[in-house]
Design a protein around this motif. Structure first.
Motif, PDB file in Angstrom:
ATOM      1  N   PRO A 291       0.810  -1.229   0.000  1.00  0.00           N
ATOM      2  CA  PRO A 291       0.000   0.000   0.000  1.00  0.00           C
ATOM      3  C   PRO A 291       0.841   1.276   0.000  1.00  0.00           C
ATOM      4  N   VAL A 292       2.021   1.209   0.595  1.00  0.00           N
ATOM      5  CA  VAL A 292       2.917   2.370   0.589  1.00  0.00           C
ATOM      6  C   VAL A 292       3.465   2.590  -0.815  1.00  0.00           C
ATOM      7  N   LEU A 293       3.994   1.529  -1.427  1.00  0.00           N
ATOM      8  CA  LEU A 293       4.585   1.641  -2.763  1.00  0.00           C
ATOM      9  C   LEU A 293       3.569   2.043  -3.813  1.00  0.00           C
ATOM     10  N   ASP A 294       2.303   1.729  -3.576  1.00  0.00           N
ATOM     11  CA  ASP A 294       1.248   2.053  -4.542  1.00  0.00           C
ATOM     12  C   ASP A 294       0.776   3.499  -4.449  1.00  0.00           C
ATOM     13  N   HIS A 295       1.224   4.222  -3.438  1.00  0.00           N
ATOM     14  CA  HIS A 295       0.707   5.579  -3.264  1.00  0.00           C
ATOM     15  C   HIS A 295       1.202   6.490  -4.391  1.00  0.00           C
ATOM     16  N   PRO A 296       0.322   7.146  -5.107  1.00  0.00           N
ATOM     17  CA  PRO A 296       0.728   7.857  -6.332  1.00  0.00           C
ATOM     18  C   PRO A 296       1.524   9.129  -6.110  1.00  0.00           C
ATOM     19  N   HIS A 297       1.464   9.705  -4.913  1.00  0.00           N
ATOM     20  CA  HIS A 297       2.153  10.978  -4.690  1.00  0.00           C
ATOM     21  C   HIS A 297       3.407  10.815  -3.848  1.00  0.00           C
ATOM     22  N   SER A 298       3.881   9.593  -3.699  1.00  0.00           N
ATOM     23  CA  SER A 298       5.081   9.331  -2.923  1.00  0.00           C
ATOM     24  C   SER A 298       6.240   9.003  -3.859  1.00  0.00           C
ATOM     25  N   VAL A 299       7.457   8.951  -3.290  1.00  0.00           N
ATOM     26  CA  VAL A 299       8.644   8.699  -4.096  1.00  0.00           C
ATOM     27  C   VAL A 299       9.567   7.774  -3.310  1.00  0.00           C
ATOM     28  N   PHE A 300      10.181   6.802  -4.019  1.00  0.00           N
ATOM     29  CA  PHE A 300      10.972   5.771  -3.352  1.00  0.00           C
ATOM     30  C   PHE A 300      12.267   5.497  -4.116  1.00  0.00           C
ATOM     31  N   THR A 301      13.320   5.181  -3.365  1.00  0.00           N
ATOM     32  CA  THR A 301      14.589   4.773  -3.955  1.00  0.00           C
ATOM     33  C   THR A 301      15.116   3.563  -3.197  1.00  0.00           C
ATOM     34  N   SER A 302      16.087   2.867  -3.785  1.00  0.00           N
ATOM     35  CA  SER A 302      16.524   1.554  -3.303  1.00  0.00           C
ATOM     36  C   SER A 302      17.745   1.641  -2.387  1.00  0.00           C
ATOM     37  N   HIS A 303      17.564   2.255  -1.236  1.00  0.00           N
ATOM     38  CA  HIS A 303      18.628   2.373  -0.224  1.00  0.00           C
ATOM     39  C   HIS A 303      19.957   2.785  -0.864  1.00  0.00           C
ATOM     40  N   ARG A 304      19.953   3.957  -1.460  1.00  0.00           N
ATOM     41  CA  ARG A 304      21.151   4.453  -2.132  1.00  0.00           C
ATOM     42  C   ARG A 304      21.466   5.892  -1.761  1.00  0.00           C
ATOM     43  N   ALA A 305      20.872   6.383  -0.684  1.00  0.00           N
ATOM     44  CA  ALA A 305      21.138   7.768  -0.293  1.00  0.00           C
ATOM     45  C   ALA A 305      22.616   8.001  -0.022  1.00  0.00           C
ATOM     46  N   PHE A 306      23.312   6.969   0.422  1.00  0.00           N
ATOM     47  CA  PHE A 306      24.731   7.078   0.764  1.00  0.00           C
ATOM     48  C   PHE A 306      25.643   7.089  -0.448  1.00  0.00           C
ATOM     49  N   LEU A 307      25.112   6.782  -1.618  1.00  0.00           N
ATOM     50  CA  LEU A 307      25.942   6.382  -2.746  1.00  0.00           C
ATOM     51  C   LEU A 307      26.475   7.547  -3.565  1.00  0.00           C
ATOM     52  N   SER A 308      27.765   7.534  -3.784  1.00  0.00           N
ATOM     53  CA  SER A 308      28.449   8.308  -4.825  1.00  0.00           C
ATOM     54  C   SER A 308      29.781   7.617  -5.045  1.00  0.00           C
ATOM     55  N   GLU A 309      30.412   7.880  -6.165  1.00  0.00           N
ATOM     56  CA  GLU A 309      31.726   7.288  -6.413  1.00  0.00           C
ATOM     57  C   GLU A 309      32.710   7.685  -5.332  1.00  0.00           C
ATOM     58  N   GLU A 310      32.635   8.945  -4.932  1.00  0.00           N
ATOM     59  CA  GLU A 310      33.582   9.447  -3.934  1.00  0.00           C
ATOM     60  C   GLU A 310      33.342   8.820  -2.567  1.00  0.00           C
ATOM     61  N   ALA A 311      32.066   8.706  -2.168  1.00  0.00           N
ATOM     62  CA  ALA A 311      31.752   8.131  -0.860  1.00  0.00           C
ATOM     63  C   ALA A 311      32.147   6.660  -0.803  1.00  0.00           C
ATOM     64  N   GLU A 312      31.862   5.923  -1.867  1.00  0.00           N
ATOM     65  CA  GLU A 312      32.207   4.510  -1.879  1.00  0.00           C
ATOM     66  C   GLU A 312      33.715   4.316  -1.803  1.00  0.00           C
ATOM     67  N   ALA A 313      34.467   5.126  -2.528  1.00  0.00           N
ATOM     68  CA  ALA A 313      35.923   5.012  -2.499  1.00  0.00           C
ATOM     69  C   ALA A 313      36.463   5.333  -1.113  1.00  0.00           C
ATOM     70  N   SER A 314      35.918   6.369  -0.480  1.00  0.00           N
ATOM     71  CA  SER A 314      36.357   6.741   0.857  1.00  0.00           C
ATOM     72  C   SER A 314      36.062   5.643   1.863  1.00  0.00           C
ATOM     73  N   SER A 315      34.843   5.103   1.812  1.00  0.00           N
ATOM     74  CA  SER A 315      34.460   4.053   2.739  1.00  0.00           C
ATOM     75  C   SER A 315      35.361   2.828   2.585  1.00  0.00           C
TER      76      SER A 315
END
Length: 348
Positions: A291-315
Motif C-alpha cells: 500500500p505504501v509503494l502504490d501511493h501515487p504521490h510518494s517517491v521511493f529509492t533503493s537504499h542508495r542515499a549514501f551512494l556516490s563514487e567518492e563516498a564509496e571510495a572513501s568508505s
C-alpha cells in the motif's frame, strides 16, 4: 607464516552486472597488501548467500570481519574463532554490528559514520523537494501522454512552511544546512543534544516528538535504529502529523511501521512519503509495504542515499585501513578512531 584472513561478508562493490568480480578489490588489496587473504560470502543469482552454513565455512579462521548488511551473530563469531581481532561495519548504521555481543566477546567494533554525510543530506533534500513539487505525478502524467501543470495538485510555497528534523547528528545537521534553506522554519527533536545546538544551524529545538510532528509540514528522520527507536513512527505518530504533511526517511527502515504508514497514506492522514530505506531491505518481499509503494504521490529509492563514487571510495579505503591497523596489533593505531562502537550501540 599463514596469510591473515579477512572476510568481507557482502561487499556490493565487488558485484558488476549481477556477478561477483574479485578483481575489483583493488582498494582493499592496495591497503592490506599481499599477505592478506580476502574472502567473501558465496555469491549466487546476483546475491550474497548469508543465511546458510556456507557463510560460516568462509568465516572459519578469519582474523577480521567486514560486514555490510550482514548481521553479526553468535554463530558468525563462533565460526571465525578465537583468532578474530576486529569487526567493522562498512557503513554508517551500527544496528547489525550487534555491539552488545561484541562487548561480551571483548571484540572491538567500528563503523564509518561520516563518509557519506553530504550524499545522504542531498538525497534527503531530493526526496523532500520531489514531494513538495509533486515531481512523481507530473512525470507519470506527462510520460503517459498528458500535459497538465495541475497533475498532482498545486504545490505550496515552501518558504512559509516548517521542516522538522528528528535526530540531529552529523546528517541531521547537514540536512538543516541544505534543505533548511528552503523552509521558513526548522524544528529539531533530539533528546541527546543540548537545546542551544540547533540554533547554530538556524533551527529551534522542541521538547517532544509529538510537538515536532504536529507543527511540521515535512518531517525527515535521521536517528539511529535502537530498541528505543524501532517503530518510532507508528499509527499514533502519523495521526499527530498534519494531513498535508510529508514524511521522509533515509535513515533506517525499521523506524517506521509499514502497516501504519500504508493506512495513513490510503486514508489521507498524511499527504505522502519519500523513502530510501525499508525493512526488509527490498520492500517488494513484504506485502505490508505494497500500500505504501502504490501511493501515487510518494517517491521511493533503493537504499542508495549514501551512494556516490567518492563516498564509496572513501568508505572502502577507510575500512581497509581500520582492518590493516587492527591486524598490525598496535592499539595506538586505533586510538581516537572516529566510529568506535560502544556496547550500548552508540558510535564515538
Amino acid at each position: 607464516m599463514n596469510a591473515q584472513r579477512v572476510l568481507y561478508t557482502d561487499p556490493a562493490w565487488l558485484v558488476a552486472d549481477g556477478r561477483q568480480d574479485l578483481s575489483l578489490a583493488t582498494v582493499e588489496r592496495d591497503v592490506l597488501g599481499d599477505g592478506v587473504e580476502l574472502l567473501t560470502a558465496p555469491h549466487e543469482d546476483g546475491r550474497y548467500v548469508l543465511t546458510d552454513d556456507r557463510l560460516l565455512e568462509r568465516a572459519a579462521g578469519a582474523d577480521a570481519l567486514v560486514v555490510y548488511r550482514c548481521q553479526v551473530t553468535d554463530a558468525l563469531l563462533d565460526a571465525a574463532g578465537d583468532g578474530l581481532r576486529v569487526v567493522v561495519r562498512q557503513g554508517v548504521g551500527v544496528d547489525n554490528l550487534n555491539a552488545g555481543l561484541l562487548a561480551e566477546r571483548g571484540l572491538p567494533g567500528f563503523n564509518v559514520p561520516d563518509y557519506c554525510v553530504d550524499e545522504v543530506a542531498v538525497h534527503t533534500s531530493a526526496l523532500a523537494l520531489a514531494l513538495e513539487r509533486h515531481v512523481v505525478p507530473q512525470h507519470v502524467t506527462l510520460t503517459g501522454g498528458t500535459f497538465d501543470i495541475y497533475a498532482g495538485g498545486a504545490p505550496r510555497r515552501v518558504s512559509r512552511r516548517t521542516l522538522g528534523i528528528v535526530g540531529f547528528g552529523r546528517i541531521g545537521r547537514a540536512v538543516a544546512r541544505k534543505l533548511g534553506t528552503f523552509y521558513g522554519q526548522v524544528l529539531v527533536y533530539d533528546p541527546y543534544i543540548g537545546r542551544d545546538l540547533a540554533e547554530g544551524y538556524g533551527a529551534r529545538t522542541v521538547d517532544t516528538l509529538e510537538e515536532l510532528l504536529a507543527e511540521s509540514d515535512l518531517v525527515t528522520l535521521h536517528c539511529p535504529l535502537t530498541p528505543g527507536t524501532e517503530g518510532l513512527i507508528g499509527e499514533a505518530e502519523l495521526r499527530t502529523m498534519k494531513s498535508d504533511a510529508f514524511l521522509v526517511n533515509a535513515a533506517r527502515g525499521k523506524l517506521i511501521d509499514p502497516e501504519a504508514l500504508g493506512k495513513a497514506l490510503d486514508e489521507g492522514t498524511i499527504a505522502g512519503a519519500g523513502l530510501d530505506v525499508f525493512a526488509p531491505e527490498n520492500p517488494n518481499q513484504d506485502p505490508r509495504w505494497k500500500p505504501v509503494l502504490d501511493h501515487p504521490h510518494s517517491v521511493f529509492t533503493s537504499h542508495r542515499a549514501f551512494l556516490s563514487e567518492e563516498a564509496e571510495a572513501s568508505s572502502r579505503r577507510r575500512v581497509a585501513e581500520l582492518v590493516r591497523d587492527a591486524l598490525a596489533g598496535d592499539p595506538a593505531l586505533l586510538a581516537g578512531r572516529v566510529g568506535r562502537v560502544l556496547p550500548d550501540g552508540a558510535a564515538r
